[in-house]
Design a protein around this motif. Structure first.
Motif, short mmCIF file in Angstrom:
data_model
loop_
_atom_site.label_atom_id
_atom_site.label_comp_id
_atom_site.label_asym_id
_atom_site.label_seq_id
_atom_site.Cartn_x
_atom_site.Cartn_y
_atom_site.Cartn_z
N ARG A 171 -2.94 3.13 -3.99
CA ARG A 171 -3.36 3.78 -5.23
C ARG A 171 -4.11 5.09 -4.97
O ARG A 171 -4.21 5.92 -5.86
CB ARG A 171 -4.26 2.84 -6.04
CG ARG A 171 -3.58 1.54 -6.46
CD ARG A 171 -4.59 0.62 -7.12
NE ARG A 171 -4.03 -0.69 -7.43
CZ ARG A 171 -4.72 -1.70 -7.94
NH1 ARG A 171 -6.01 -1.53 -8.19
NH2 ARG A 171 -4.13 -2.85 -8.20
N TRP A 172 -4.68 5.25 -3.79
CA TRP A 172 -5.38 6.48 -3.48
C TRP A 172 -4.40 7.65 -3.43
O TRP A 172 -3.27 7.50 -2.97
CB TRP A 172 -6.10 6.37 -2.13
CG TRP A 172 -7.23 5.39 -2.10
CD1 TRP A 172 -7.27 4.22 -1.43
CD2 TRP A 172 -8.50 5.52 -2.75
NE1 TRP A 172 -8.47 3.59 -1.61
CE2 TRP A 172 -9.24 4.37 -2.43
CE3 TRP A 172 -9.07 6.48 -3.57
CZ2 TRP A 172 -10.54 4.16 -2.89
CZ3 TRP A 172 -10.36 6.27 -4.04
CH2 TRP A 172 -11.09 5.13 -3.71
N PRO A 173 -4.81 8.83 -3.89
CA PRO A 173 -3.84 9.93 -4.03
C PRO A 173 -3.24 10.43 -2.72
O PRO A 173 -2.14 10.98 -2.73
CB PRO A 173 -4.65 11.04 -4.72
CG PRO A 173 -6.09 10.68 -4.55
CD PRO A 173 -6.13 9.19 -4.46
N SER A 174 -3.94 10.25 -1.60
CA SER A 174 -3.41 10.76 -0.33
C SER A 174 -2.89 9.68 0.59
O SER A 174 -2.51 9.96 1.73
CB SER A 174 -4.50 11.55 0.41
OG SER A 174 -5.56 10.69 0.79
N ALA A 175 -2.85 8.42 0.12
CA ALA A 175 -2.49 7.31 0.99
C ALA A 175 -0.99 7.26 1.24
O ALA A 175 -0.19 7.67 0.41
CB ALA A 175 -2.95 5.99 0.37
N GLY A 176 -0.64 6.73 2.42
CA GLY A 176 0.76 6.45 2.70
C GLY A 176 1.38 7.33 3.77
O GLY A 176 0.69 8.02 4.52
N VAL A 233 -5.89 10.01 17.78
CA VAL A 233 -5.00 9.70 16.67
C VAL A 233 -5.46 8.36 16.11
O VAL A 233 -5.71 7.41 16.86
CB VAL A 233 -3.54 9.62 17.14
CG1 VAL A 233 -2.68 8.88 16.13
CG2 VAL A 233 -2.99 11.01 17.40
N GLU A 234 -5.60 8.29 14.79
CA GLU A 234 -6.10 7.08 14.13
C GLU A 234 -4.98 6.48 13.29
O GLU A 234 -4.53 7.07 12.31
CB GLU A 234 -7.29 7.43 13.24
CG GLU A 234 -7.89 6.25 12.51
CD GLU A 234 -8.99 6.66 11.54
OE1 GLU A 234 -9.53 5.76 10.87
OE2 GLU A 234 -9.29 7.86 11.45
N VAL A 235 -4.52 5.30 13.69
CA VAL A 235 -3.46 4.59 12.97
C VAL A 235 -4.13 3.57 12.06
O VAL A 235 -4.83 2.66 12.52
CB VAL A 235 -2.49 3.92 13.95
CG1 VAL A 235 -1.48 3.05 13.20
CG2 VAL A 235 -1.75 4.99 14.76
N ARG A 236 -3.88 3.71 10.74
CA ARG A 236 -4.64 3.01 9.72
C ARG A 236 -3.79 2.04 8.90
O ARG A 236 -4.22 1.55 7.87
CB ARG A 236 -5.27 4.03 8.77
CG ARG A 236 -6.12 5.07 9.44
CD ARG A 236 -6.42 6.26 8.54
NE ARG A 236 -6.93 5.86 7.24
CZ ARG A 236 -8.21 5.57 7.01
NH1 ARG A 236 -9.09 5.65 7.98
NH2 ARG A 236 -8.60 5.23 5.81
N VAL A 237 -2.59 1.76 9.35
CA VAL A 237 -1.63 1.06 8.50
C VAL A 237 -1.86 -0.45 8.46
O VAL A 237 -1.45 -1.12 7.51
CB VAL A 237 -0.20 1.38 8.97
CG1 VAL A 237 0.11 0.70 10.29
CG2 VAL A 237 0.82 1.01 7.92
N ALA A 238 -2.52 -1.02 9.46
CA ALA A 238 -2.58 -2.48 9.61
C ALA A 238 -3.64 -3.12 8.73
O ALA A 238 -4.71 -2.55 8.49
CB ALA A 238 -2.84 -2.85 11.07
N ASP A 239 -3.34 -4.33 8.25
CA ASP A 239 -4.37 -5.22 7.70
C ASP A 239 -5.30 -5.64 8.84
O ASP A 239 -4.90 -5.69 10.01
CB ASP A 239 -3.74 -6.50 7.13
CG ASP A 239 -3.12 -6.31 5.76
OD1 ASP A 239 -3.04 -5.16 5.29
OD2 ASP A 239 -2.69 -7.33 5.18
N VAL A 240 -6.56 -5.98 8.51
CA VAL A 240 -7.38 -6.67 9.48
C VAL A 240 -6.71 -8.00 9.80
O VAL A 240 -6.19 -8.67 8.90
CB VAL A 240 -8.82 -6.85 8.97
CG1 VAL A 240 -8.89 -7.84 7.81
CG2 VAL A 240 -9.74 -7.27 10.09
N CYS A 241 -6.68 -8.37 11.07
CA CYS A 241 -5.98 -9.59 11.50
C CYS A 241 -6.93 -10.78 11.57
O CYS A 241 -8.09 -10.62 11.97
CB CYS A 241 -5.36 -9.39 12.88
SG CYS A 241 -4.09 -8.11 12.96
#
Length: 358
Positions: free
Chosen positions: A173-178, A221-229
């Motif tokens: 929902r955030w405007p810059s997400a994805g 580089v910061e990869v932010r795609v994952a759920d916390v496991c």
């Protein structure tokens, strides 16, 4: 060998009911100077962060250490910590006391009011912004198997969402997400970020919520795609795969190999499918962009980074971890199994608390 660091967002929950507890202020106030605990958007969550590490065994020790530290502080405040990407039981988040967060609440309304999600962010060292952007351009299609593997948010406000990672949908929902387009150069990346902030739709550079980005604070580089496991071992496998992706992409860049020309539209569909399916059913293959079984897609990811994993000594860890993940299931599978057995979302949270510290 490239360094790796992990940031995990954890829920603060009631030990009995499983309801989120707004006690982050007490948790952070009692934390020692050497404890890497930080506030997050809502008072029902807290963030931990490791130091940069080169060995995965050291990274695993740190993740366990900071989960334990967060748990100790939470218990002193009458709560527990749970590595859940969304709250299974109904939640009414309360904003952390911070002027920036208050500005966000005024600007983004219900998006902020409902935003109680926990992710896992993996930082991998790069030599320069130029190398970092070359990496970002080349890892884009490979990010969404990571989301499927980590998926740990099937429930939303007391209801099964039908998704393995509903966090992915809420965060979007955030405007810059994805996902984003390939940038081609560091100069173009920074120009694009500046233009996005210049629209006024974002408060600042901290709201560049790409699935993968250059870190503002570290040479990573910061990869932010994952759920916390739920499981620490899954977190470490994800981190090893991310480092493998970064190294593989950097090697391809140095060899003059161009990034995939895939557009943002297909990447969004791959992200949606990973959120929806997790490890059950088909995913979108990162090379063909056709449906393929999750095991085939994750196997393609491992094969893609296998030379880099072999060089870092992580190949066996990743292959065994992937086998275990498909045998056991990801966090979404575990949560649904507990719910099916008990019919009680509070029991789901209690099991998550146990596994968070296991």
């Amino acid at each position: 060998m490239r360094s790796v660091g992990i940031e995990e967002e954890l829920l603060l929950v009631d030990a009995d009911s499983g309801e989120p507890r707004a006690v982050s202020g007490a948790v952070l106030a009692s934390a020692g100077e050497d404890e890497e605990l930080e506030k997050e958007l809502q008072r029902e969550q807290v963030e931990t962060g490791t130091r940069p590490r080169t060995q995965m065994v050291d990274l695993a020790v740190e993740v366990r250490r900071w989960r334990g530290a967060a748990s100790q502080r939470a218990r002193a405040a009458g709560a527990e910590v749970a590595a859940l990407a969304t709250s299974p039981v109904e939640a009414h988040p309360s904003l952390s006391p911070d002027e920036r967060y208050r500005r966000m609440a005024r600007e983004y309304g219900l998006t902020v009011q409902e935003q109680l999600t926990c992710g896992c962010h993996v930082h991998v060292g790069v030599e320069s912004d130029e190398e970092g952007v070359a990496v970002l351009d080349r890892i884009r299609p490979w990010l969404y198997p990571l989301l499927a593997m980590s998926a740990n948010s099937p429930f939303w406000q007391g209801t099964d969402s039908g998704y393995a990672s509903y966090r992915g949908r809420v965060w979007g929902r955030w405007p810059s997400a994805g996902p984003v387009e390939a940038f081609g150069s560091a100069e173009r990346y920074h120009e694009q970020v500046g233009s996005m902030i210049g629209t006024g739709a974002l408060l600042d550079e901290g709201m560049i919520y790409f699935d993968a980005r250059l870190s503002r604070n570290y040479p990573t580089v910061e990869v932010r795609v994952a759920d916390v496991c739920l499981d620490v071992h899954d977190t470490v496998v994800i981190a090893a795969l991310v480092r493998g992706l970064v190294e593989t992409a950097a090697r391809a860049w140095r060899a003059g190999e161009p990034p995939s020309p895939v557009g943002v539209g297909l990447l969004r569909l791959a992200a949606w499918r990973a959120s929806r399916s997790g490890l059950i059913g088909d995913l979108v293959h990162p090379v063909t962009f056709k449906p393929a079984p999750a095991e085939t897609v994750v196997g393609a990811l491992v094969d893609h980074v296998a030379p880099a994993l072999s060089d870092s000594g992580d190949l066996t860890l990743v292959r065994e971890g992937v086998e275990e993940l498909f045998r056991r299931g990801n966090g979404a599978d575990v949560q649904r199994a507990v719910m099916e057995e008990t019919g009680d979302l509070g029991a789901v949270v209690q099991e998550a608390v146990r596994r968070t510290l296991a």
